[in-house]
Design a protein around this motif. Structure first.
Motif, PDB file in Angstrom:
ATOM      1  N   VAL A 186     -14.148   5.461  -8.392  1.00 61.39           N
ATOM      2  CA  VAL A 186     -13.776   3.982  -7.907  1.00 61.39           C
ATOM      3  C   VAL A 186     -12.273   4.550  -7.931  1.00 61.39           C
ATOM      4  O   VAL A 186     -11.571   4.747  -6.927  1.00 61.39           O
ATOM      5  CB  VAL A 186     -13.278   3.438  -8.638  1.00 61.39           C
ATOM      6  N   MET A 187     -11.750   5.538  -8.458  1.00 59.31           N
ATOM      7  CA  MET A 187     -10.754   6.226  -8.297  1.00 59.31           C
ATOM      8  C   MET A 187     -10.537   7.492  -7.236  1.00 59.31           C
ATOM      9  O   MET A 187      -8.896   7.320  -6.679  1.00 59.31           O
ATOM     10  CB  MET A 187     -10.025   7.188 -10.046  1.00 59.31           C
ATOM     11  N   ARG A 188     -11.381   7.870  -7.069  1.00 58.00           N
ATOM     12  CA  ARG A 188     -11.282   9.281  -5.513  1.00 58.00           C
ATOM     13  C   ARG A 188     -11.125   8.098  -4.519  1.00 58.00           C
ATOM     14  O   ARG A 188     -10.903   8.307  -3.260  1.00 58.00           O
ATOM     15  CB  ARG A 188     -12.664   9.148  -5.378  1.00 58.00           C
ATOM     16  N   GLU A 189     -12.324   6.454  -4.272  1.00 58.62           N
ATOM     17  CA  GLU A 189     -12.195   5.508  -3.655  1.00 58.62           C
ATOM     18  C   GLU A 189     -10.234   5.496  -2.915  1.00 58.62           C
ATOM     19  O   GLU A 189     -10.004   5.332  -2.122  1.00 58.62           O
ATOM     20  CB  GLU A 189     -12.738   4.768  -2.978  1.00 58.62           C
ATOM     21  N   LEU A 190     -10.048   5.159  -4.485  1.00 59.93           N
ATOM     22  CA  LEU A 190      -8.166   4.625  -4.754  1.00 59.93           C
ATOM     23  C   LEU A 190      -7.482   5.408  -4.092  1.00 59.93           C
ATOM     24  O   LEU A 190      -6.448   4.878  -3.482  1.00 59.93           O
ATOM     25  CB  LEU A 190      -8.387   3.727  -5.626  1.00 59.93           C
ATOM     26  N   SER A 191      -7.642   6.271  -4.114  1.00 62.89           N
ATOM     27  CA  SER A 191      -7.125   7.546  -3.721  1.00 62.89           C
ATOM     28  C   SER A 191      -6.471   8.017  -2.715  1.00 62.89           C
ATOM     29  O   SER A 191      -5.514   8.424  -1.979  1.00 62.89           O
ATOM     30  CB  SER A 191      -7.842   8.827  -4.599  1.00 62.89           C
ATOM     31  N   ARG A 192      -7.120   7.966  -2.035  1.00 68.60           N
ATOM     32  CA  ARG A 192      -7.246   8.063  -0.524  1.00 68.60           C
ATOM     33  C   ARG A 192      -7.218   6.968   0.636  1.00 68.60           C
ATOM     34  O   ARG A 192      -6.407   6.674   1.442  1.00 68.60           O
ATOM     35  CB  ARG A 192      -9.242   7.734   0.246  1.00 68.60           C
ATOM     36  N   LEU A 193      -7.173   4.933  -0.275  1.00 67.14           N
ATOM     37  CA  LEU A 193      -6.523   4.546   0.440  1.00 67.14           C
ATOM     38  C   LEU A 193      -4.669   3.908   0.103  1.00 67.14           C
ATOM     39  O   LEU A 193      -4.345   3.914   0.753  1.00 67.14           O
ATOM     40  CB  LEU A 193      -7.351   2.726  -0.367  1.00 67.14           C
ATOM     41  N   ASP A 194      -4.616   4.041  -1.350  1.00 68.20           N
ATOM     42  CA  ASP A 194      -3.707   4.504  -2.188  1.00 68.20           C
ATOM     43  C   ASP A 194      -2.851   5.261  -2.880  1.00 68.20           C
ATOM     44  O   ASP A 194      -3.579   4.436  -4.011  1.00 68.20           O
ATOM     45  CB  ASP A 194      -2.792   2.905  -1.665  1.00 68.20           C
ATOM     46  N   GLN A 195      -1.845   5.387  -3.048  1.00 69.98           N
ATOM     47  CA  GLN A 195      -1.478   6.421  -4.224  1.00 69.98           C
ATOM     48  C   GLN A 195      -0.931   5.047  -5.265  1.00 69.98           C
ATOM     49  O   GLN A 195      -0.937   5.738  -6.776  1.00 69.98           O
ATOM     50  CB  GLN A 195      -0.272   7.345  -3.835  1.00 69.98           C
TER      51      GLN A 195
END
Length: 175
Positions: A112-121
């Motif tokens: 989940v953190m990997r996907e969120l890092s791609r979406l928005d810091q």
């Protein structure tokens, strides 16, 4: 299929087509009694592994919990809904492709953190602060600095720098 309007038991499929994401079939139905049309959606039932929590407890995977956690982190952030849905679908594919019957919640949290890092810091830092149970400001700084090294803000014009790396202070809004 029962008609949701008149409860008649005979409805017929008028049209079938894939949804935009290709994960469901949309069926357009018509009641033979009242002639009302309505949609139904058909999706494959896929088995996801059970989640092993950090305290050792086991629970069924919940797509709703995954979605709510990501949406909470992304609240009031400039990320398009379709991007969020694309990330959630990618996570679901990854989770369902696991051959093990159980996976640790820590692995799911990292995905989940990997996907969120791609979406928005900012969403990434929000999620990480809860997931990793930050105890002090230094824990925030460490994650933010690592994130900025991995994903410089100049690559994404929607987001500014999380930390001012040169030590300059930002002007207050009212000046």
């Amino acid at each position: 299929m029962w008609c949701p309007f008149c409860n008649h038991t005979d409805t017929k499929v008028v049209d079938s087509r894939l949804t935009g994401d290709g994960m469901q079939i949309r069926r357009r139905r018509q009641c033979s009694s009242c002639a009302t049309r309505f949609n139904t959606y058909e999706a494959p039932e896929l088995k996801a592994p059970r989640i092993i929590k950090s305290n050792g407890a086991r629970e069924a995977f919940s797509e709703e919990k995954l979605r709510n956690g990501m949406l909470r982190a992304l609240e009031k952030r400039p990320v398009e809904t379709r991007e969020v849905e694309r990330s959630i679908r990618a996570l679901l594919r990854e989770i369902r492709s696991v051959e093990d019957a159980e996976i640790p919640s820590s692995l799911l949290g990292e995905w989940v953190m990997r996907e969120l890092s791609r979406l928005d810091q900012v969403a990434y830092v929000r999620f990480a602060s809860v997931y990793k149970r930050f105890e002090d400001v230094q824990a925030f700084r460490d994650v933010i600095e690592r994130l900025e090294r991995q994903h410089p803000a100049d690559k994404d014009q929607r987001q500014g720098s999380l930390l001012d790396m040169q030590g300059r202070r930002r002007k207050p809004r009212n000046q």
